[in-house]
Enzyme design. Structure first.
Site, PDB file in Angstrom:
ATOM      1  N   ASP A   1      37.833  34.693  36.914  1.00 28.50           N
ATOM      2  CA  ASP A   1      39.184  35.068  37.317  1.00 28.50           C
ATOM      3  C   ASP A   1      39.856  35.790  36.165  1.00 28.50           C
ATOM      4  OD1 ASP A   1      39.081  33.999  39.885  1.00 28.50           O
ATOM      5  OD2 ASP A   1      39.870  32.057  39.265  1.00 28.50           O
TER       6      ASP A   1
ATOM      7  N   ASP B   1      39.006  37.010  45.642  1.00 24.76           N
ATOM      8  CA  ASP B   1      40.095  36.221  46.216  1.00 24.76           C
ATOM      9  C   ASP B   1      41.023  37.098  47.048  1.00 24.76           C
ATOM     10  OD1 ASP B   1      39.065  34.030  44.819  1.00 24.76           O
ATOM     11  OD2 ASP B   1      40.394  34.366  43.110  1.00 24.76           O
TER      12      ASP B   1
END
Length: 162
Positions: free
Chosen positions: A122, A141
């Protein structure tokens, strides 16, 4: 009795999945490789709205389920992706097939991260208007969210009976 998946309609789903997967993995390669965000840590791109922040997520959203283990998350991603693929064959709408493809591509992108790195890569962090968001996310995501939103917002009456 097991039936073969109908090929009709799989092209849109597969193309959307491949594009989502590729874009996600290219950005992660860039973050970990040439940009080397692991060493940089935080990079302000468009303060205060967008910054790159290196984060490793072993769970789901907001780190939920981090104790479930890498293999469980990979297995879930593969099983859900297969179920979504089968479901997409019953759809008439190319837009809904594309939404399913985005879900699949995002899920497989994060699953590959878990297989390669033991956690999801991330790096996107967005804050606004005096609110500091402590969480990071990635393009997988974004594709998962966009695909789910597309399925919710697009007319669901296109499913064929089995």
């Amino acid at each position: 009795m097991i039936r073969a998946l109908p090929a009709a309609g799989l092209g849109v789903t597969a193309l959307a999945a491949a594009l989502a997967f590729a874009l996600d993995q290219i950005t992660k390669w860039w973050i970990l490789g040439p940009l080397d965000l692991r060493a940089v840590g935080i990079l302000d791109i468009w303060p205060p709205f967008l910054r790159f922040t290196m984060a490793w997520n072993t769970g789901a959203n907001f780190g939920l389920g981090a104790d479930m283990g890498r293999d469980v998350w990979i297995g879930l991603a593969l099983a859900i992706s297969l179920a979504l693929l089968v479901w997409s064959t019953r759809m008439r709408s190319s837009w809904r097939r594309a939404a399913v493809g985005m879900l699949i591509g995002g899920a497989l992108g994060n699953a590959l991260d878990r297989a390669l790195h033991g956690a999801v890569v991330d790096f996107l962090n967005m804050s606004c208007c005096g609110f500091h968001n402590p969480y990071a996310f990635n393009l997988a995501d974004v594709f998962i969210f966009a695909g789910a939103a597309g399925l919710i917002l697009l007319d669901g009456s296109d499913n064929q009976s089995v």
